[in-house]
Design a protein around this motif. Structure first.
Motif, mmCIF file in Angstrom:
data_model
loop_
_atom_site.group_PDB
_atom_site.id
_atom_site.type_symbol
_atom_site.label_atom_id
_atom_site.label_comp_id
_atom_site.label_asym_id
_atom_site.label_seq_id
_atom_site.Cartn_x
_atom_site.Cartn_y
_atom_site.Cartn_z
ATOM 1 N N GLN A 1 35.906 32.616 30.232
ATOM 2 C CA GLN A 1 37.036 33.549 30.421
ATOM 3 C C GLN A 1 36.701 34.563 31.520
ATOM 4 O O GLN A 1 37.549 34.890 32.353
ATOM 5 C CB GLN A 1 37.340 34.272 29.113
ATOM 6 N N LEU A 2 35.472 35.040 31.487
ATOM 7 C CA LEU A 2 35.043 36.004 32.504
ATOM 8 C C LEU A 2 35.149 35.415 33.900
ATOM 9 O O LEU A 2 35.614 36.073 34.833
ATOM 10 C CB LEU A 2 33.587 36.407 32.240
ATOM 11 N N VAL B 1 29.968 39.365 25.802
ATOM 12 C CA VAL B 1 28.892 38.441 26.194
ATOM 13 C C VAL B 1 27.540 39.010 25.732
ATOM 14 O O VAL B 1 26.651 38.271 25.323
ATOM 15 C CB VAL B 1 28.909 38.164 27.719
ATOM 16 N N GLU B 2 27.417 40.315 25.755
ATOM 17 C CA GLU B 2 26.192 40.955 25.267
ATOM 18 C C GLU B 2 26.130 40.956 23.742
ATOM 19 O O GLU B 2 25.064 40.827 23.153
ATOM 20 C CB GLU B 2 26.156 42.432 25.695
ATOM 21 N N ASN B 3 27.294 41.132 23.131
ATOM 22 C CA ASN B 3 27.347 41.381 21.690
ATOM 23 C C ASN B 3 27.338 40.105 20.843
ATOM 24 O O ASN B 3 26.756 40.085 19.759
ATOM 25 C CB ASN B 3 28.604 42.211 21.379
ATOM 26 N N LEU B 4 28.003 39.051 21.332
ATOM 27 C CA LEU B 4 28.124 37.840 20.502
ATOM 28 C C LEU B 4 26.763 37.225 20.124
ATOM 29 O O LEU B 4 26.603 36.773 18.984
ATOM 30 C CB LEU B 4 29.041 36.810 21.177
ATOM 31 N N ALA C 1 39.982 44.161 30.636
ATOM 32 C CA ALA C 1 39.670 42.861 30.026
ATOM 33 C C ALA C 1 38.292 42.389 30.478
ATOM 34 O O ALA C 1 37.489 41.914 29.674
ATOM 35 C CB ALA C 1 40.736 41.834 30.416
ATOM 36 N N ARG C 2 38.020 42.557 31.758
ATOM 37 C CA ARG C 2 36.733 42.118 32.301
ATOM 38 C C ARG C 2 35.587 42.850 31.606
ATOM 39 O O ARG C 2 34.604 42.242 31.185
ATOM 40 C CB ARG C 2 36.723 42.396 33.812
ATOM 41 N N SER C 3 35.721 44.158 31.468
ATOM 42 C CA SER C 3 34.675 44.938 30.821
ATOM 43 C C SER C 3 34.529 44.555 29.348
ATOM 44 O O SER C 3 33.412 44.425 28.834
ATOM 45 C CB SER C 3 34.990 46.428 30.949
ATOM 46 N N ALA C 4 35.671 44.350 28.678
ATOM 47 C CA ALA C 4 35.624 43.963 27.263
ATOM 48 C C ALA C 4 34.869 42.639 27.113
ATOM 49 O O ALA C 4 34.019 42.498 26.228
ATOM 50 C CB ALA C 4 37.042 43.840 26.705
ATOM 51 N N ARG D 1 37.183 33.102 34.872
ATOM 52 C CA ARG D 1 38.591 33.015 35.254
ATOM 53 C C ARG D 1 39.153 34.383 35.643
ATOM 54 O O ARG D 1 39.953 34.502 36.564
ATOM 55 C CB ARG D 1 39.410 32.381 34.121
ATOM 56 N N LEU D 2 38.690 35.424 34.927
ATOM 57 C CA LEU D 2 39.116 36.781 35.287
ATOM 58 C C LEU D 2 38.639 37.148 36.696
ATOM 59 O O LEU D 2 39.384 37.718 37.486
ATOM 60 C CB LEU D 2 38.561 37.797 34.284
ATOM 61 N N GLU D 3 37.388 36.805 36.990
ATOM 62 C CA GLU D 3 36.861 37.075 38.343
ATOM 63 C C GLU D 3 37.741 36.383 39.374
ATOM 64 O O GLU D 3 38.014 36.926 40.452
ATOM 65 C CB GLU D 3 35.411 36.576 38.488
ATOM 66 N N GLY D 4 38.188 35.175 39.036
ATOM 67 C CA GLY D 4 39.067 34.425 39.929
ATOM 68 C C GLY D 4 40.370 35.166 40.196
ATOM 69 O O GLY D 4 40.885 35.143 41.315
ATOM 70 N N LEU D 5 40.893 35.840 39.182
ATOM 71 C CA LEU D 5 42.142 36.591 39.358
ATOM 72 C C LEU D 5 41.945 37.767 40.324
ATOM 73 O O LEU D 5 42.812 38.067 41.141
ATOM 74 C CB LEU D 5 42.676 37.107 38.017
ATOM 75 N N PHE D 6 40.775 38.417 40.233
ATOM 76 C CA PHE D 6 40.477 39.509 41.179
ATOM 77 C C PHE D 6 40.401 38.963 42.604
ATOM 78 O O PHE D 6 40.904 39.575 43.543
ATOM 79 C CB PHE D 6 39.148 40.199 40.817
ATOM 80 N N GLU D 7 39.750 37.790 42.735
ATOM 81 C CA GLU D 7 39.612 37.186 44.068
ATOM 82 C C GLU D 7 40.976 36.869 44.670
ATOM 83 O O GLU D 7 41.225 37.135 45.847
ATOM 84 C CB GLU D 7 38.771 35.906 43.979
ATOM 85 N N GLU D 8 41.862 36.297 43.838
ATOM 86 C CA GLU D 8 43.195 35.949 44.341
ATOM 87 C C GLU D 8 43.959 37.183 44.821
ATOM 88 O O GLU D 8 44.732 37.121 45.768
ATOM 89 C CB GLU D 8 44.002 35.243 43.250
#
Ligand SMILES: [Fe+2]
Ligand SMILES: [Fe+2]
Length: 165
Positions: free
Chosen positions: A54-55, A25-28, A17-20, A57-64
Motif C-alpha cells: 500500500q505504501l 509497518v513499524e508496529n505490525l 495516509a502515508r505516515s499512518a 502505491r501511495l508513493e506512486g500517487l505522489f509521483e503522479e
C-alpha cells in the motif's frame, strides 16, 4: 503546508495516509510478536506485507502528482498505536485476553485507515483523478477485508477463550 483548496487537502490526506502506513509497518511486527494465536500472528504478518505494498502505491500517487511528501506525521495513528501499547503493558498472564486486546487495537487502526482512504478516494474523484481514486478504493477494500478478518478471529475463538480465563 498550505491548505487553500481541495487539491491541498487531498495532498494532506495522502500524507496522512502515508505516515499512518509507515507507522503500521513499524508496529505490525511488534503486534505479531505479541500475539499468541497462530492465526492472529499470521493475520498481522500478512497485513504487514499488504501494508508495504500500500505504501508503494501511495508513493506512486505522489509521483503522479509530482508532489514531494513533506514528512507530516499522522498524530491520529500515533495515538492509536500508543493506546494499544499502553493496554499491552497492563497485560496479565492470560494469552487470550492479550490477543483480544491486540485485535481491538488493530481494528481501531484499520477503522482509522478506512476513514482516511474513504475521504482521499472521494477527493481524488472530485478532482478528476480517476486512476488515483481507483487505487485508493482498492486499498480501502484491503483495509476493510483485514478488519473483517480480525472480527472473525475475535468472534470465532479468541474472545470466547478470554471470557473463560
Ligand atoms: Fe494500510
Ligand atoms: Fe491496514
Amino acid at each position: 503546508m498550505k491548505m487553500e483548496n481541495l487539491e491541498d487537502l487531498y495532498l494532506h490526506t495522502l500524507e496522512d495516509a502515508r505516515s499512518a502506513e509507515q507507522q503500521m509497518v513499524e508496529n505490525l511486527p511488534k503486534m505479531a510478536k505479541a500475539a499468541s494465536s497462530d492465526q492472529l500472528r499470521r493475520a498481522f504478518n500478512e497485513h504487514l506485507e499488504e501494508t508495504k505494498r500500500q505504501l508503494e502505491r501511495l508513493e506512486g500517487l505522489f509521483e503522479e502528482l509530482e508532489a514531494e511528501p513533506e514528512g507530516h506525521k499522522c498524530k491520529g495513528m500515533e495515538g492509536i498505536i500508543r493506546e494499544g501499547e499502553e493496554l499491552l503493558k497492563e497485560k496479565g498472564s492470560d494469552k487470550s485476553t492479550l490477543d483480544a486486546a491486540l485485535i481491538a487495537a488493530a481494528q481501531k487502526a484499520e477503522h482509522y485507515e478506512i476513514a482516511t482512504y474513504g475521504t482521499a478516494r472521494t477527493y481524488a474523484h472530485q478532482l478528476g483523478y480517476d486512476d488515483a481514486a481507483k487505487t485508493l478504493d482498492q486499498i480501502l477494500t484491503e483495509e476493510a477485508k483485514t478488519n473483517e478478518k480480525l472480527t472473525k478471529l475475535a468472534e470465532s475463538r479468541i474472545n470466547e477463550q478470554a471470557a473463560k480465563a
